[in-house]
Motif scaffolding. Structure first.
Motif, PDB file in Angstrom:
ATOM      1  N   UNK A 120      -4.293   8.085  -1.507  1.00 53.42           N
ATOM      2  CA  UNK A 120      -3.966   7.298  -0.678  1.00 53.42           C
ATOM      3  C   UNK A 120      -5.013   6.364  -0.701  1.00 53.42           C
ATOM      4  N   UNK A 121      -6.148   6.641  -0.436  1.00 55.58           N
ATOM      5  CA  UNK A 121      -7.350   5.726  -0.437  1.00 55.58           C
ATOM      6  C   UNK A 121      -7.551   4.945  -1.538  1.00 55.58           C
ATOM      7  N   UNK A 122      -7.218   5.457  -2.737  1.00 55.77           N
ATOM      8  CA  UNK A 122      -7.343   4.571  -3.890  1.00 55.77           C
ATOM      9  C   UNK A 122      -6.218   3.485  -3.986  1.00 55.77           C
ATOM     10  N   UNK A 123      -5.131   3.875  -3.692  1.00 58.32           N
ATOM     11  CA  UNK A 123      -4.053   3.120  -3.744  1.00 58.32           C
ATOM     12  C   UNK A 123      -4.263   1.796  -2.812  1.00 58.32           C
ATOM     13  N   UNK A 124      -4.971   2.133  -1.483  1.00 54.16           N
ATOM     14  CA  UNK A 124      -4.937   1.104  -0.430  1.00 54.16           C
ATOM     15  C   UNK A 124      -5.788   0.112  -0.797  1.00 54.16           C
ATOM     16  N   UNK A 125      -7.091   0.780  -1.369  1.00 54.97           N
ATOM     17  CA  UNK A 125      -8.112   0.060  -1.982  1.00 54.97           C
ATOM     18  C   UNK A 125      -7.781  -0.912  -3.086  1.00 54.97           C
ATOM     19  N   UNK A 126      -6.957  -0.403  -3.771  1.00 55.14           N
ATOM     20  CA  UNK A 126      -6.480  -0.953  -5.117  1.00 55.14           C
ATOM     21  C   UNK A 126      -5.526  -2.463  -4.576  1.00 55.14           C
TER      22      UNK A 126
END
Ligand SMILES: Cc1ncc(COP(=O)(O)O)c(C=O)c1O
Length: 433
Positions: A120-126
């Motif tokens: 979830x964090x990876x997607x949001x940052x990306x």
């Protein structure tokens, strides 16, 4: 394997398994069905813990077992990245349909709640090209490095494991029983949510924040339920600043609060919703479901893993969703009402119970030494858990102060079993209160 006693197996465990992976009871399971676990010596226990919120539909629910068997006989693993299979895409489609939000969604699967948080964090940052993540006091999001960083409780989860991940900022949560601002609801007008705007002045700039991640009911942190309006305010501020709103429903989701998702109680629609635990009734599976426009952002090959969305786990997940139909959600809701009545009744008779709170059958009681001072009664909570287990009831605690007894009982518990469980709980409570 020889028929070994609990004690023999414990000796083996102590010799070959490190102490880090903790154990609440010293018993070894032989079989489990519905809301009952039988140990290797044939003793039965009423299970109020459900494997920490994993067995909402009950241990070894028939439909789930049948789905697992059927899939295991066809193929066990091909890796979704190498050769795809129907159960993954079918479950993704279903999750997109049943999660809150009437917009195009996409879902990907991983093996554990912590991994769902990481992704979830990876997607949001990306998607935002921003670095910061806002999490909350008392939060629990898992034990991998980012998930542990987002987690708020130091002992035992973070103690000695630093350094942690950068760019994580922490807001107070709406813990009304111990309001971090010393205010009272509703006169407070939910200041703790509005405080987010102030937070951007003193802690992190809004335009640096990729996502805010929050549990709809804090689980590990103490079964803390925010007031109505809390999430709507937080979400509105996030929207204003282009911050992705991630709801971690890993413990509260899949019917645990009487609705399929706890977000539905608050009329809030997350941009990304994380699921795990009861999603596959014990098979390792967790999901990241979000707005298609966000989920589609990371490049091909940027997300994934060898086992994520394993076919047997996805087949079990499909069976769980079938089982969690309107009737089962009604059962969950009714169970919640029964549990609340019982706990409120206990509270009226035992001073040690400072607060009873929860949503549906995700409910717990906070034990205090004194109702006025609210001094946490952590030792009593520990003792209560121990005595209950010794007398045939498995129940677990939680809370940043380790003083909340939480109930995560399978919805399929019978009235008789519930009575038995509460009889033990009350007897043990009498002994310590
Ligand atoms: C709200 C929440 N998020 C994440 C996690 C981590 O899940 P897992 O233990 O499957 O990694 C948990 C586990 O208790 C949880 O309650």
């Amino acid at each position: 394997m020889a028929n070994r006693t609990n004690q023999e197996l414990m000796a083996l465990r102590q010799k070959h398994v490190p102490p880090g992976p903790f154990n609440i009871t010293p018993i070894f399971a032989q079989r489990a069905k519905g809301a009952v676990i039988e140990d290797v010596e044939g003793k039965q226990y009423i299970d109020f813990a459900g494997g920490i919120g994993v067995e909402n539909v009950g241990h070894c629910a028939e439909q789930v077992v049948a789905a697992i068997k059927e899939q295991a006989e066809q193929f066990i693993h091909t890796c979704f990245h190498v050769v795809m299979y129907e159960p993954y895409v079918e479950l993704a489609k279903k999750m997109n349909e049943v999660t809150p939000g009437d917009f195009p969604k996409k879902t990907m699967f991983v093996n554990s709640g912590a991994e769902a948080v990481e992704n979830g964090v990876k997607i949001a940052r990306y998607a935002t090209k921003r670095p910061a993540i806002i999490a909350f006091q008392n939060a629990f999001h898992g034990r991998t490095y980012m998930a542990m960083t987002l987690t708020s409780q130091v002992k035992p989860y973070k103690w000695g494991f630093g350094p942690f991940c950068p760019e994580v900022y922490r807001m107070p949560y709406a813990y009304c029983y111990r309001c971090p601002f010393g205010l009272e609801y509703p006169a407070c007008e939910i200041h703790c949510a509005e405080y987010l705007e102030e937070f951007f002045i003193g802690h992190v700039a809004a335009d640096s924040v990729a996502a805010l991640i929050v549990e709809p009911v804090q689980g590990e942190g103490g079964f803390i339920v925010p007031p109505q309006g809390y999430f709507n305010k937080l979400k509105a501020i996030c929207e204003k600043h282009g911050i992705i709103f991630i709801m971690d429903e890993i413990q509260a989701g899949m019917g645990r609060t009487g609705k399929l998702f706890a977000s539905e109680h608050f009329d809030v629609i997350p941009d990304i919703i994380l699921t795990g635990k009861s999603i596959a009734a014990g098979l390792p599976l967790a999901g990241i479901t979000g707005k298609a426009e966000l989920m589609d952002k990371p490049h091909v090959g940027g997300l994934g893993g060898t086992y994520g969305g394993n076919p047997i786990a996805c087949k079990a997940g499909l069976a769980v969703l079938d089982t969690l139909n309107a009737d089962m959600l009604d059962t969950s809701k009714n169970l919640g009402e029964k549990l609340r009545k019982r706990l409120v009744d206990l509270q009226s008779r035992y001073e040690i119970i400072g607060d009873v709170r929860g949503l549906g059958p995700m409910i717990g009681m906070e034990l205090v030494k004194d109702r006025k001072s609210k001094d946490p009664a952590a030792d009593d909570a520990k003792e209560l858990v121990r005595r209950c287990y010794e007398n045939g009831l498995i129940v677990i605690s939680c809370g940043v102060y380790h003083n909340v007894i939480r109930i995560l009982v399978p919805f399929v518990i019978t009235d008789d079993q519930l009575e038995q469980g509460f009889a033990i709980l009350e007897d043990m409570l009498k002994g310590i209160a």
